[in-house]
Write a protein that holds these residues in place. Structure first.
Motif, PDB file in Angstrom:
ATOM      1  N   THR A  18       0.828  -1.211   0.000  1.00 53.59           N
ATOM      2  CA  THR A  18       0.000   0.000   0.000  1.00 53.59           C
ATOM      3  C   THR A  18       0.864   1.265   0.000  1.00 53.59           C
ATOM      4  O   THR A  18       0.501   2.273  -0.605  1.00 53.59           O
ATOM      5  CB  THR A  18      -0.929  -0.002   1.247  1.00 53.59           C
ATOM      6  N   THR A  50      -6.328  -5.980  -4.641  1.00 51.61           N
ATOM      7  CA  THR A  50      -7.731  -5.561  -4.825  1.00 51.61           C
ATOM      8  C   THR A  50      -8.721  -6.697  -4.568  1.00 51.61           C
ATOM      9  O   THR A  50      -9.902  -6.537  -4.843  1.00 51.61           O
ATOM     10  CB  THR A  50      -7.940  -5.030  -6.258  1.00 51.61           C
ATOM     11  N   MET A  56     -11.618  -5.595  -2.443  1.00 53.56           N
ATOM     12  CA  MET A  56     -12.142  -4.240  -2.696  1.00 53.56           C
ATOM     13  C   MET A  56     -13.372  -4.266  -3.591  1.00 53.56           C
ATOM     14  O   MET A  56     -13.494  -5.156  -4.435  1.00 53.56           O
ATOM     15  CB  MET A  56     -11.066  -3.388  -3.400  1.00 53.56           C
ATOM     16  N   ASN A  57     -14.221  -3.261  -3.430  1.00 55.02           N
ATOM     17  CA  ASN A  57     -15.319  -3.115  -4.387  1.00 55.02           C
ATOM     18  C   ASN A  57     -14.781  -2.407  -5.634  1.00 55.02           C
ATOM     19  O   ASN A  57     -13.621  -1.970  -5.652  1.00 55.02           O
ATOM     20  CB  ASN A  57     -16.505  -2.360  -3.764  1.00 55.02           C
ATOM     21  N   ALA A  71     -15.198   0.530  -7.025  1.00 59.17           N
ATOM     22  CA  ALA A  71     -14.724   1.912  -6.932  1.00 59.17           C
ATOM     23  C   ALA A  71     -13.341   1.971  -6.285  1.00 59.17           C
ATOM     24  O   ALA A  71     -12.441   2.668  -6.755  1.00 59.17           O
ATOM     25  CB  ALA A  71     -15.724   2.736  -6.134  1.00 59.17           C
ATOM     26  N   LYS A  72     -13.197   1.201  -5.194  1.00 62.01           N
ATOM     27  CA  LYS A  72     -11.900   1.204  -4.485  1.00 62.01           C
ATOM     28  C   LYS A  72     -10.814   0.592  -5.345  1.00 62.01           C
ATOM     29  O   LYS A  72      -9.670   1.039  -5.339  1.00 62.01           O
ATOM     30  CB  LYS A  72     -12.043   0.416  -3.173  1.00 62.01           C
ATOM     31  N   ARG A  73     -11.214  -0.449  -6.063  1.00 65.50           N
ATOM     32  CA  ARG A  73     -10.247  -1.111  -6.952  1.00 65.50           C
ATOM     33  C   ARG A  73      -9.723  -0.119  -7.989  1.00 65.50           C
ATOM     34  O   ARG A  73      -8.519  -0.020  -8.212  1.00 65.50           O
ATOM     35  CB  ARG A  73     -10.929  -2.303  -7.639  1.00 65.50           C
ATOM     36  N   GLN A  93      -9.644   3.102  -7.814  1.00 64.69           N
ATOM     37  CA  GLN A  93      -8.844   4.138  -7.154  1.00 64.69           C
ATOM     38  C   GLN A  93      -7.428   3.609  -6.866  1.00 64.69           C
ATOM     39  O   GLN A  93      -6.423   4.285  -7.116  1.00 64.69           O
ATOM     40  CB  GLN A  93      -9.541   4.508  -5.846  1.00 64.69           C
ATOM     41  N   CYS A  94      -7.378   2.385  -6.372  1.00 65.68           N
ATOM     42  CA  CYS A  94      -6.087   1.771  -6.030  1.00 65.68           C
ATOM     43  C   CYS A  94      -5.212   1.610  -7.277  1.00 65.68           C
ATOM     44  O   CYS A  94      -4.031   1.979  -7.276  1.00 65.68           O
ATOM     45  CB  CYS A  94      -6.364   0.411  -5.376  1.00 65.68           C
ATOM     46  N   SER A 103      -3.872   4.941  -8.595  1.00 65.85           N
ATOM     47  CA  SER A 103      -2.729   5.434  -7.798  1.00 65.85           C
ATOM     48  C   SER A 103      -1.451   4.695  -8.170  1.00 65.85           C
ATOM     49  O   SER A 103      -0.390   5.309  -8.317  1.00 65.85           O
ATOM     50  CB  SER A 103      -2.991   5.227  -6.303  1.00 65.85           C
ATOM     51  N   THR A 139      -9.950  -2.573 -15.615  1.00 69.44           N
ATOM     52  CA  THR A 139      -9.805  -1.465 -14.659  1.00 69.44           C
ATOM     53  C   THR A 139      -8.414  -0.854 -14.780  1.00 69.44           C
ATOM     54  O   THR A 139      -8.244   0.367 -14.712  1.00 69.44           O
ATOM     55  CB  THR A 139     -10.036  -1.971 -13.206  1.00 69.44           C
TER      56      THR A 139
END
Lengths: 345, 268
Positions: A163, A193, A196-197, A199-201, A203-204, A207, A336
């Motif tokens: 992370t 991921t 993760m859902n 959206a979070k996936r 975002q991750c 980044s 994604t």
């Protein structure tokens, strides 16, 4: 009566022919390792190139089996096996990230292994339906080029978790392979991921994408780019980094707690042209001596429990990998990642 | 009634027999052609059968490793197959082309004498078309070119033009004097690659700890902007005068050689 006799003879000839073919098709495990002169094995390998070659050379030395070794990144190897499903060219699928072996098994691209040693492997290191067997295990490490790090980040502590690699401070500083091609990178994306859902996936991955510059073609190439000093930081399998460390490159490896990991597994391709040699090779990979040797030359951990004494420390760090999900969600994760690429630029 | 049942049983038996015979026949059919010799009557006949698109020689120039040539059938077939795979993808449109200088430029010479130029960098140019990386195929092709040409002998010839050449130990790099470089060049020229007979020794070497490392940096070309990794060769030297060369510009890993005298050169 004569007519019945004629048909009966024909019946017997037919049955004999059928069983003759069966006998020639099915390998005889006891004999298979001893003499395979006249056999020719085609291997798609995603293991580190020199390790895969060394394994094949040793197999040839012990059995006389000729071979053709084709080195491909994980995703490419799987795609090729899929494409050739109707008319397989290769006999063995060797190494690479485990999700690909699982996916191949799920799609019926590989067939059950006959090796008796399979039963000795821990359940996590083999498929329940015998379609693949782990022969070496390695975690995904954070790799630091010590000199470059010092030059760029000074006394800043090295990242200890995956992370931390998402920090904007590392923009353009991380060496990473293309997850569409390399199993190494895909393993990280799937692991990070997996809980993760959507959206979070997204975002991750965005980044991470921002911190990655030019994508390498394979996990090993990505590590080479850290070893050369092109990048101060990278992500790769520990065995790849250790092999370059042994060659004197100033690398430092960090295996995070609950690290992502993979197995180099062996599988026999469905309807392999030389199934006998393929099954024999799989059995050879699972032999205790081969495993010991593999761990010495590949810097990875063996999968047979009796040879894992040196690697209990590494095993403690391993996280829970959902390989089935990684295989099932591959398209979604890669889509994604593709969007993350657009967002990042 | 009994006769009828008897006849039915015989017919059933025969049907099953026929089924086995057919299955056996079909399954054995595919095996019948293996190992058979086909006679081609004359050279003209062979040429008629051969595809005109069969390459007989591929020559190329690499920015770092120099001139390479492939004439043996296995290498030609491998390169040709990788080029064909690349060409099955959709060519890039002009607008998407990278204008960077290619790493490698060359010519394919075919059986019928025709020549075809190509260039390989971030894209592959051939016949006025450009193809990009897809599924790692472009990189795989570059790896094949580099693997084919990277030998100890070539490294020896490259050393003559290389200014930055170090011996490394504990991450410290020490420049190698000219006299020793000359000696090393001779040793590399005479070095013999490991063969299949050396399989066991190769495993020992791969598991052993090198005594020291030699690090060679190719000079920057100024035209081609690749990675630093593409300019580095590492040579691990072992106790028994064996060495392992690794070019960081491709993913092949280490090439093993017998190099008598290599330890002596760097003894002190």
């Amino acid at each position: 009566m004569k007519r019945v006799g004629f048909w009966l003879c024909l019946f017997l000839v037919g049955v004999s022919l059928f069983f003759y073919w069966q006998k020639n098709k099915t390998p005889t495990p006891e004999k298979s390792l001893h003499d395979l002169h006249g056999h020719h094995l085609v291997v798609y390998s995603s293991m580190r190139d020199e390790v895969g070659r060394a394994l094949l050379m040793l197999f040839q030395e012990q059995t006389g089996c000729a071979y053709e070794y084709i080195h491909l990144p994980t995703q490419t190897a799987l795609a090729r096996v899929r494409r050739e499903q109707q008319k397989p060219i290769a006999d063995v699928l060797l190494g690479g990230a485990l999700h690909a072996q699982m996916q191949a098994a799920a799609e019926n691209l590989t067939e059950p292994l006959q090796a008796q040693a399979l039963a000795q492997l821990p359940p996590a290191f083999r498929s329940a339906d015998r379609r693949w067997a782990g022969i070496a295990m390695t975690p995904l490490a954070i790799i630091v080029h010590q000199k470059q790090w010092q030059k760029i980040f000074g006394a800043r502590p090295w990242p200890q978790t995956y992370t931390e690699l998402l920090s904007p401070d590392f923009q353009g500083k991380i060496s990473f392979a293309d997850p569409n091609v390399a199993g190494t990178s895909y393993t990280l994306l799937a692991y990070m991921t997996q809980d993760m859902n959507a959206a979070k996936r997204a975002q991750c991955l965005t980044s991470l994408r921002q911190n990655v510059d030019q994508l390498a073609y394979s996990g090993y190439e990505s590590v080479e780019r850290v070893a050369s000093g092109d990048y101060p930081l990278g992500i790769g399998f520990l065995d790849d980094a250790d092999s370059l460390k042994a060659s004197g490159f100033p690398l430092l490896t960090i295996v995070p707690e609950d690290a992502a990991w993979t197995l180099d597994a062996v599988a026999v391709i469905q309807h392999a042209p030389d199934e006998k040699a393929a099954q024999a090779f799989a059995a050879f990979c699972l032999e205790k001596n081969t495993q010991k040797l593999l761990s010495r030359i590949a810097f990875s951990s063996p999968t047979l429990p009796m040879t894992a004494e040196d690697d209990s420390q590494t095993a403690l760090h391993l996280g829970k990998m959902d390989f089935v999900r990684a295989g099932r969600e591959q398209q979604d994760i890669l889509d994604t990642w593709a969007h993350a690429k657009q967002d990042a630029h | 009634m009994k006769t009828l049942r008897h006849k039915f049983a015989v017919m059933l038996l025969l049907a099953v027999g026929m089924l086995f015979a057919c299955a056996g026949g079909i399954l054995s059919w595919g095996r019948a052609f293996y190992g058979q010799t086909m006679v081609i009557e004359s050279k003209e006949d062979a040429l008629r059968h051969a595809s005109v698109s069969m390459p007989v020689r591929i020559e190329w120039q690499d920015v770092y490793l120099g001139k390479g040539v492939a004439e043996d059938m296995p290498t030609l077939a491998r390169l040709q197959s990788q080029i064909q795979t690349l060409r099955t993808s959709t060519p890039l449109q002009e607008a998407f082309l990278h204008q960077d200088a290619p790493r490698l430029q060359g010519t394919i010479i075919y059986l019928n004498g025709t020549r075809q130029d190509f260039a390989l960098g971030k894209v592959f140019h051939i016949d006025g078309q450009s193809y990009s990386e897809e599924g790692g195929n472009l990189h795989a092709l570059q790896n094949t070119f580099l693997e084919t040409m990277f030998t100890a002998e070539r490294l020896a010839s490259l050393l003559a033009d290389t200014k930055t050449f170090y011996i490394t130990s504990n991450h410290l790099e020490e420049s190698v004097p000219q006299a020793k470089q000359t000696q090393l060049r001779e040793i590399l020229r005479a070095a013999k690659p490991f063969t299949a007979e050396d399989a066991s020794l190769a495993l020992q070497i791969r598991a052993a700890r090198p005594r020291f490392h030699l690090r060679i940096y190719f000079p920057s070309t100024g035209i081609y902007h690749g990675t630093q990794a593409e300019r580095i060769v590492n040579v691990d030297v072992y106790d028994n005068d064996c060495l392992a060369m690794e070019y960081l510009g491709c993913t092949h890993g280490r090439w093993l050689y017998h190099a008598p005298g290599v330890q002596e050169v760097f003894a002190e």
